[in-house]
Write a protein that holds these residues in place. Structure first.
Motif, PDB file in Angstrom:
ATOM      1  N   ARG A 118       4.009   9.093   3.511  1.00 39.62           N
ATOM      2  CA  ARG A 118       4.488   8.440   2.151  1.00 39.62           C
ATOM      3  C   ARG A 118       6.115   8.177   2.170  1.00 39.62           C
ATOM      4  NH1 ARG A 118      -0.024   7.069  -0.817  1.00 39.62           N
ATOM      5  NH2 ARG A 118      -1.636   9.010  -0.440  1.00 39.62           N
ATOM      6  N   ALA A 119       6.811   8.565   3.247  1.00 41.76           N
ATOM      7  CA  ALA A 119       8.178   8.270   2.859  1.00 41.76           C
ATOM      8  C   ALA A 119       8.490   6.611   3.127  1.00 41.76           C
ATOM      9  CB  ALA A 119       9.058   8.897   4.000  1.00 41.76           C
ATOM     10  N   GLU A 120       9.181   6.231   2.254  1.00 40.34           N
ATOM     11  CA  GLU A 120       9.249   4.761   2.382  1.00 40.34           C
ATOM     12  C   GLU A 120      10.639   4.216   2.727  1.00 40.34           C
ATOM     13  OE1 GLU A 120       6.917   2.224   2.392  1.00 40.34           O
ATOM     14  OE2 GLU A 120       5.289   3.513   1.844  1.00 40.34           O
ATOM     15  N   THR A 121      11.685   5.045   2.053  1.00 40.93           N
ATOM     16  CA  THR A 121      13.058   4.468   2.164  1.00 40.93           C
ATOM     17  C   THR A 121      13.533   5.470   3.376  1.00 40.93           C
ATOM     18  OG1 THR A 121      13.884   6.465   0.677  1.00 40.93           O
ATOM     19  CG2 THR A 121      13.288   4.292  -0.323  1.00 40.93           C
ATOM     20  N   SER A 122      14.820   4.980   3.936  1.00 42.69           N
ATOM     21  CA  SER A 122      15.393   5.599   4.871  1.00 42.69           C
ATOM     22  C   SER A 122      15.882   7.134   4.429  1.00 42.69           C
ATOM     23  CB  SER A 122      16.730   4.782   5.254  1.00 42.69           C
ATOM     24  OG  SER A 122      17.468   5.422   6.206  1.00 42.69           O
ATOM     25  N   ASN A 228      -4.495   7.676  -6.604  1.00 47.85           N
ATOM     26  CA  ASN A 228      -5.160   9.007  -6.941  1.00 47.85           C
ATOM     27  C   ASN A 228      -5.062   9.799  -5.717  1.00 47.85           C
ATOM     28  OD1 ASN A 228      -6.441  11.025  -8.452  1.00 47.85           O
ATOM     29  ND2 ASN A 228      -8.276  10.286  -7.816  1.00 47.85           N
ATOM     30  N   LYS A 229      -3.849   9.886  -5.162  1.00 45.55           N
ATOM     31  CA  LYS A 229      -3.680  10.825  -3.877  1.00 45.55           C
ATOM     32  C   LYS A 229      -2.606  11.861  -4.211  1.00 45.55           C
ATOM     33  CE  LYS A 229      -5.887   8.011  -0.243  1.00 45.55           C
ATOM     34  NZ  LYS A 229      -5.591   7.573   0.850  1.00 45.55           N
ATOM     35  N   LEU A 230      -2.260  12.852  -3.429  1.00 47.25           N
ATOM     36  CA  LEU A 230      -1.144  13.729  -3.591  1.00 47.25           C
ATOM     37  C   LEU A 230      -0.160  13.224  -3.134  1.00 47.25           C
ATOM     38  CD1 LEU A 230      -2.689  17.316  -3.000  1.00 47.25           C
ATOM     39  CD2 LEU A 230      -2.920  15.928  -5.326  1.00 47.25           C
ATOM     40  N   PHE A 231       1.037  13.237  -3.835  1.00 49.60           N
ATOM     41  CA  PHE A 231       2.630  12.948  -3.417  1.00 49.60           C
ATOM     42  C   PHE A 231       2.511  11.556  -3.126  1.00 49.60           C
ATOM     43  CE2 PHE A 231       2.046  17.342  -1.466  1.00 49.60           C
ATOM     44  CZ  PHE A 231       2.889  17.991  -2.312  1.00 49.60           C
ATOM     45  N   ALA A 232       1.967  10.451  -4.060  1.00 48.32           N
ATOM     46  CA  ALA A 232       2.223   9.221  -3.908  1.00 48.32           C
ATOM     47  C   ALA A 232       3.749   8.894  -3.870  1.00 48.32           C
ATOM     48  CB  ALA A 232       1.195   8.418  -5.080  1.00 48.32           C
ATOM     49  N   THR A 233       4.455   9.562  -4.847  1.00 46.46           N
ATOM     50  CA  THR A 233       5.945   9.176  -4.980  1.00 46.46           C
ATOM     51  C   THR A 233       6.801  10.382  -4.443  1.00 46.46           C
ATOM     52  OG1 THR A 233       5.366   8.488  -7.041  1.00 46.46           O
ATOM     53  CG2 THR A 233       7.556   9.096  -6.929  1.00 46.46           C
ATOM     54  N   LEU A 234       7.529   9.786  -3.190  1.00 46.81           N
ATOM     55  CA  LEU A 234       8.428  10.562  -2.919  1.00 46.81           C
ATOM     56  C   LEU A 234       9.943  10.496  -3.099  1.00 46.81           C
ATOM     57  CD1 LEU A 234       7.512  11.223   0.931  1.00 46.81           C
ATOM     58  CD2 LEU A 234       6.732  12.538  -1.177  1.00 46.81           C
ATOM     59  N   ASP A 235      10.256   9.263  -3.471  1.00 44.42           N
ATOM     60  CA  ASP A 235      11.630   8.566  -3.930  1.00 44.42           C
ATOM     61  C   ASP A 235      11.707   8.637  -5.333  1.00 44.42           C
ATOM     62  OD1 ASP A 235      12.776   7.744  -1.197  1.00 44.42           O
ATOM     63  OD2 ASP A 235      11.157   6.576  -1.085  1.00 44.42           O
ATOM     64  N   THR A 236      13.006   9.113  -5.546  1.00 41.25           N
ATOM     65  CA  THR A 236      13.240   9.295  -7.237  1.00 41.25           C
ATOM     66  C   THR A 236      13.598   7.746  -7.694  1.00 41.25           C
ATOM     67  OG1 THR A 236      14.345  11.546  -7.047  1.00 41.25           O
ATOM     68  CG2 THR A 236      14.856   9.911  -9.044  1.00 41.25           C
ATOM     69  N   THR A 237      12.742   7.354  -8.723  1.00 32.99           N
ATOM     70  CA  THR A 237      12.916   6.308  -9.352  1.00 32.99           C
ATOM     71  C   THR A 237      13.803   6.360 -10.684  1.00 32.99           C
ATOM     72  OG1 THR A 237      10.981   5.468  -8.288  1.00 32.99           O
ATOM     73  CG2 THR A 237      11.723   4.130 -10.011  1.00 32.99           C
TER      74      THR A 237
END
Length: 407
Positions: A118-122, A228-237
């Motif tokens: 899930r990690a998108e950003t550096s 609809n999956k777990l941990f769709a968001t990792l980076d704070t927005t």
């Protein structure tokens, strides 16, 4: 059964134990969640195994007979992964892998794998890699094959350095490097938070997959990834939101989960700083989930751990459109009415009526049901904090004098 996308899912079995502290119904709740985690990671659970034990076996976690039963099943059904609900010690993982001759993971390893996907950003990738390295270090046991084994012979005798020692040194060096990198980014993010001025900060917190990002999109008109999956968001927005004439900052944070790996809590420290530095928390709960009360307890425990439990909190019970109480027949004397049979109105009459100083909200972020009430209560809570901070700001508060007089 979970709806499956058109991708190749790994055949997987999940394993748990029943103990004095964890009865069979509690284990089934955990295994339900573990199955959803497995689905999120790209696996298909085709069988569950469990055993009653006073405590896990120190060498193989389960008894010899149960391990043999699992081994027979995975050979007959070509299972590629076995996932344990509890964290395995390095010795247990090594012994079980040797017996089962397939990939063996525990809940911590699975969550780390999902975070890595899930990690998108550096920054998120750096945080996840640090957590993975910290998890891997005590488990290095012939796992890496990139280094050729040292051989004896002329000129090769003497102490030297074995492959495992070299691997450990490489991982320790990598951990030190990642920690320095995170420390640098943390300073930058701290400066960014400081540059936001004295605006009121509101943070969305809650269990994973309760609809925080959907709510963020609905309120902040942002475009946060939702699935609809777990941990769709990792980076704070973080988004600037204005309700009526009042601006404030709204942040969406990583979801919590039971048995959250300690490595992730540590490596995601800066992400959790958004929660620590918030003036107001919106604790979002999926009321349609049958185990939502335990989810609340898990989130409250993590808030306690990061010293944020004493902040003003508004409880937001989301997904009321999906809430379905279990059927209850009053004429059936064999069935006792429990909380799983409660209607929403009956729930509201329980402890929920007093939670958060009567600030509990019942909404549907997807359908925007009861959204005006939600916006009004958030506005009032933010306004209360803002009036304390800026008691004479007549541009934001045309009625600021009345507010001060009320105090």
């Amino acid at each position: 059964m979970l709806e499956k996308e058109k991708i190749n899912f790994e055949k997987t079995v999940v394993v748990g134990i029943v103990t004095k502290e964890q009865d069979e119904s509690k284990l089934n709740e955990y295994l339900d969640e573990l199955e959803f985690l497995t689905f999120t990671a790209g696996g298909e659970v085709i069988k569950r195994f469990w055993q009653k034990l006073e405590k896990p076996h120190p060498k193989t976690f389960l008894g010899t007979g149960k391990i043999e039963e699992i081994h027979k099943y995975i050979v007959e059904n070509e299972v590629s992964s076995v996932i344990f609900d509890d964290e395995l010690s390095p010795a247990q993982q090594k012994n079980i892998t040797k017996i089962l001759d397939c990939k063996v993971l525990d809940r911590t390893n699975l969550i780390l794998d999902i975070f890595a996907q899930r990690a998108e950003t550096s920054y998120a990738r750096t945080q996840v890699e640090l957590a993975q390295c910290q998890y891997l270090l005590p488990r290095l046991s012939g796992m890496w094959t990139h280094l050729e084994r040292q051989r004896g012979g002329i000129g090769m005798r003497g102490p030297g350095e074995t492959e495992i020692e070299t691997d450990r040194r490489i991982v320790r060096d990598r951990i030190a490097l990642l920690k320095e990198k995170i420390k640098t980014i943390d300073k930058q993010m701290s400066v960014q938070r400081g540059n936001r001025g004295a605006m009121v900060r509101v943070a969305l917190v809650g269990y994973t997959n309760v609809g925080k990002s959907t709510l963020m999109n609905a309120v902040g008109k942002s475009d946060v990834f939702v699935e609809n999956k777990l941990f769709a968001t990792l980076d704070t927005t973080v988004r600037k939101v204005v309700i009526r004439n009042l601006p404030f900052l709204l942040s969406d944070t990583v979801g919590f989960i039971r048995k959250l790996p300690t490595q992730l809590v540590e490596s995601f420290k800066s992400t959790l700083d958004e929660v620590r530095e918030a003036d107001l928390l919106l604790h979002v709960v999926d009321i349609s989930h049958p185990d939502f009360e335990h989810h609340i307890a898990s989130v409250n425990q993590i808030l306690q751990d990061i010293k944020s439990a004493n902040k003003p909190i508004i409880m937001v019970f989301n997904k009321i459109d999906a809430y379905k109480p279990a059927h209850f027949d009053e004429d059936d004397l064999m069935i006792e009415k429990t909380s799983k049979h409660y209607s929403l109105e009956e729930w509201k009459a329980t402890w929920m009526s007093n939670v958060g100083e009567d600030k509990a909200l019942f909404i549907s972020a997807t359908n925007k049901e009861n959204f005006e009430e939600f916006r009004e209560k958030v506005y009032e809570a933010v306004r209360e904090i803002h009036v304390t901070r800026f008691p004479y700001n007549k541009f934001l508060y045309p009625d600021y004098k009345d507010a001060v007089d009320e105090e």
